[in-house]
Design an enzyme around this catalytic site. Structure first.
Site, PDB file in Angstrom:
ATOM      1  CG  ASP A  20      -5.088   2.410   1.109  1.00 30.76           C
ATOM      2  OD1 ASP A  20      -6.070   1.632   1.084  1.00 30.76           O
ATOM      3  OD2 ASP A  20      -3.971   2.083   1.545  1.00 30.76           O
ATOM      4  CG  HIS A  39      -4.056  -1.727  -1.161  1.00 26.92           C
ATOM      5  ND1 HIS A  39      -5.180  -2.509  -1.369  1.00 26.92           N
ATOM      6  CD2 HIS A  39      -4.387  -0.874  -0.150  1.00 26.92           C
ATOM      7  CE1 HIS A  39      -6.143  -2.140  -0.534  1.00 26.92           C
ATOM      8  NE2 HIS A  39      -5.690  -1.150   0.214  1.00 26.92           N
ATOM      9  CB  SER A  84      -0.884   0.025   1.251  1.00 33.27           C
ATOM     10  OG  SER A  84      -1.378   1.341   1.447  1.00 33.27           O
ATOM     11  CG  HIS A 132      -9.327   0.014   0.172  1.00 34.18           C
ATOM     12  ND1 HIS A 132      -8.690  -0.106   1.379  1.00 34.18           N
ATOM     13  CD2 HIS A 132     -10.668  -0.072   0.451  1.00 34.18           C
ATOM     14  CE1 HIS A 132      -9.582  -0.253   2.340  1.00 34.18           C
ATOM     15  NE2 HIS A 132     -10.788  -0.234   1.811  1.00 34.18           N
ATOM     16  CG  ASP A 174      -6.091  -2.704   3.775  1.00 36.22           C
ATOM     17  OD1 ASP A 174      -4.986  -2.380   4.239  1.00 36.22           O
ATOM     18  OD2 ASP A 174      -6.787  -1.951   3.060  1.00 36.22           O
ATOM     19  N   GLY A 175      -4.514  -3.974   6.885  1.00 34.27           N
ATOM     20  CA  GLY A 175      -4.335  -3.212   8.114  1.00 34.27           C
ATOM     21  C   GLY A 175      -3.499  -3.947   9.141  1.00 34.27           C
ATOM     22  N   GLY A 176      -2.361  -3.366   9.476  1.00 37.53           N
ATOM     23  CA  GLY A 176      -1.522  -3.932  10.527  1.00 37.53           C
ATOM     24  C   GLY A 176      -0.833  -5.232  10.153  1.00 37.53           C
ATOM     25  CG  MET A 224     -11.189   3.075   2.614  1.00 40.15           C
ATOM     26  SD  MET A 224      -9.576   3.159   3.409  1.00 40.15           S
ATOM     27  CE  MET A 224      -8.540   3.342   1.973  1.00 40.15           C
ATOM     28  CG  MET A 242      -8.468   7.137   2.622  1.00 36.09           C
ATOM     29  SD  MET A 242      -7.597   7.256   4.186  1.00 36.09           S
ATOM     30  CE  MET A 242      -6.656   5.728   4.162  1.00 36.09           C
ATOM     31  N   GLY A 278      -8.625   4.437   7.436  1.00 37.41           N
ATOM     32  CA  GLY A 278      -8.367   5.874   7.516  1.00 37.41           C
ATOM     33  C   GLY A 278      -6.890   6.210   7.633  1.00 37.41           C
ATOM     34  CG  PHE A 279      -5.378   7.546  10.042  1.00 30.93           C
ATOM     35  CD1 PHE A 279      -4.877   8.769   9.591  1.00 30.93           C
ATOM     36  CD2 PHE A 279      -6.659   7.506  10.573  1.00 30.93           C
ATOM     37  CE1 PHE A 279      -5.639   9.923   9.686  1.00 30.93           C
ATOM     38  CE2 PHE A 279      -7.428   8.656  10.679  1.00 30.93           C
ATOM     39  CZ  PHE A 279      -6.917   9.877  10.232  1.00 30.93           C
ATOM     40  N   GLY A 280      -2.645   4.572   7.985  1.00 33.62           N
ATOM     41  CA  GLY A 280      -1.684   3.482   8.017  1.00 33.62           C
ATOM     42  C   GLY A 280      -1.074   3.366   9.410  1.00 33.62           C
ATOM     43  N   GLY A 281      -0.365   2.283   9.621  1.00 35.74           N
ATOM     44  CA  GLY A 281       0.406   2.132  10.852  1.00 35.74           C
ATOM     45  C   GLY A 281      -0.387   1.788  12.097  1.00 35.74           C
ATOM     46  CG  MET A 283     -11.378  -2.607   6.012  1.00 35.18           C
ATOM     47  SD  MET A 283      -9.919  -2.225   5.038  1.00 35.18           S
ATOM     48  CE  MET A 283      -8.897  -1.328   6.219  1.00 35.18           C
ATOM     49  N   GLY A 294       1.339  -1.639   4.269  1.00 31.78           N
ATOM     50  CA  GLY A 294       1.808  -0.279   4.020  1.00 31.78           C
ATOM     51  C   GLY A 294       3.004   0.055   4.874  1.00 31.78           C
TER      52      GLY A 294
HETATM   53  C1  DX5 Z   1      -6.089   1.785   5.962  1.00 23.94           C
HETATM   54  C2  DX5 Z   1      -5.775   1.439   4.531  1.00 23.94           C
HETATM   55  C3  DX5 Z   1      -4.689   0.460   4.446  1.00 23.94           C
HETATM   56  C4  DX5 Z   1      -3.385   0.932   4.980  1.00 23.94           C
HETATM   57  C5  DX5 Z   1      -2.711  -0.212   5.617  1.00 23.94           C
HETATM   58  O1  DX5 Z   1      -7.163   2.622   6.017  1.00 23.94           O
HETATM   59  O2  DX5 Z   1      -6.881   0.927   3.874  1.00 23.94           O
HETATM   60  O3  DX5 Z   1      -4.528  -0.027   3.130  1.00 23.94           O
HETATM   61  O4  DX5 Z   1      -2.533   1.443   4.019  1.00 23.94           O
HETATM   62  O5  DX5 Z   1      -1.589   0.288   6.207  1.00 23.94           O
HETATM   63  P1  DX5 Z   1      -0.769  -0.526   7.281  1.00 23.94           P
HETATM   64  O6  DX5 Z   1      -0.201  -1.709   6.565  1.00 23.94           O
HETATM   65  O7  DX5 Z   1       0.251   0.449   7.676  1.00 23.94           O
HETATM   66  O8  DX5 Z   1      -1.704  -0.890   8.391  1.00 23.94           O
HETATM   67 ZN    ZN Z   2      -6.485  -0.198   1.930  1.00 24.38          ZN
END
Ligand code: DX5
Ligand code: ZN
Length: 224
Positions: free
Chosen positions: A40, A38, A14, A71, A179-181, A73, A42, A146-149, A141, A201
């Site tokens: 993202d 990927h 991502s 993706h 997707d996520g973490g 969102m 938003m 909404g946010f990475g990390g 999900m 990501g």
């Molecule tokens: C979150 C996104 C994810 C995000 C994942 O809202 O949809 O695709 O980039 O990021 P990580 O891998 O950092 O959780």
């Molecule tokens: Zn995503």
């Protein structure tokens, strides 16, 4: 890019955690190691963050032949599917929470795109189950979007397991994406539950050497 085979185990980096001022270079760092990217999207409405839209996807298309797994969102995906298609999206995944699901799947189909459906971590599998035979990707999900990390929410593995059971039972051509973490610790849990596409990501672009981090992640899932 042509649609690739269903069910292949793959990492989809991502770009959310990449340098938005130099996305072309960021993609170049990992493009020889993957098939999917990927993206993202938003809107500041469905999620409390704003990222990119069709103009950026169009520019990225000039830098990359990867499969663009977009993706969305966003609250009204049906308004933008055609723009994403024209910009170079190969697949668009939208959220079941926004409604008009059957109609939006059909719209994506009419545009010749692969289509994905996503659900947030607190949503029941029953919401997406009726659509599984009509889509190409189920995106589960494992954080609130909404946010990475953010930290992986393990409870969603149950949704992945239920989806995999339906795919096996009904012989569906469906990718199960999470997707996520996702990192070297959580990726094995996701694969064991039945996910075959792992979005990552922060675990890739948050590292000083994204290509090496991606190789580690790929080696981790390949060794399972
Ligand atoms: C979150 C996104 C994810 C995000 C994942 O809202 O949809 O695709 O980039 O990021 P990580 O891998 O950092 O959780
Ligand atoms: Zn995503």
């Amino acid at each position: 890019m042509a649609a690739s085979d269903f069910g292949a185990l793959r990492i989809a980096p991502s770009i959310l955690s990449a340098d938005f001022g130099d996305l072309g270079s960021a993609i170049g760092l990992i493009s020889s190691q993957v098939e999917w990217l990927h993206v993202d999207v938003m809107d500041g409405h469905f999620v409390p963050n704003i990222t990119i839209g069709p103009p950026v996807v169009k520019s990225l298309r000039q830098h990359s032949d990867l499969f663009f797994d977009c993706h969305l969102m966003i609250s009204e995906p049906w308004r933008y599917l055609e723009d994403f298609k024209k910009a170079g999206a190969d697949s668009c995944t939208f959220h079941v929470e926004v409604g008009r699901t059957a109609e939006t799947i059909q719209l994506a189909r009419d545009l010749g795109m692969r289509v994905g459906l996503s659900l947030n971590p607190d949503k029941s599998f029953a919401l997406v189950e009726p659509f599984l035979s009509q889509i190409d990707v189920l995106l589960v999900m494992s954080v609130f979007p909404g946010f990475g990390g953010q930290s992986f929410i393990p409870e969603v593995l149950e949704t992945v397991e239920k989806a995999r059971a339906v795919v096996v039972r009904d012989g569906l051509n469906l990718d199960i994406e999470i997707d996520g973490g996702i990192d070297v610790t959580t990726a094995p849990l996701a694969v064991k539950a039945g996910a075959n596409v792992l979005v990552a990501g922060n675990a890739i672009f948050g590292k000083s050497d994204p290509a090496a981090a991606l190789r580690d992640l790929q080696a981790t899932v390949a060794s399972l």
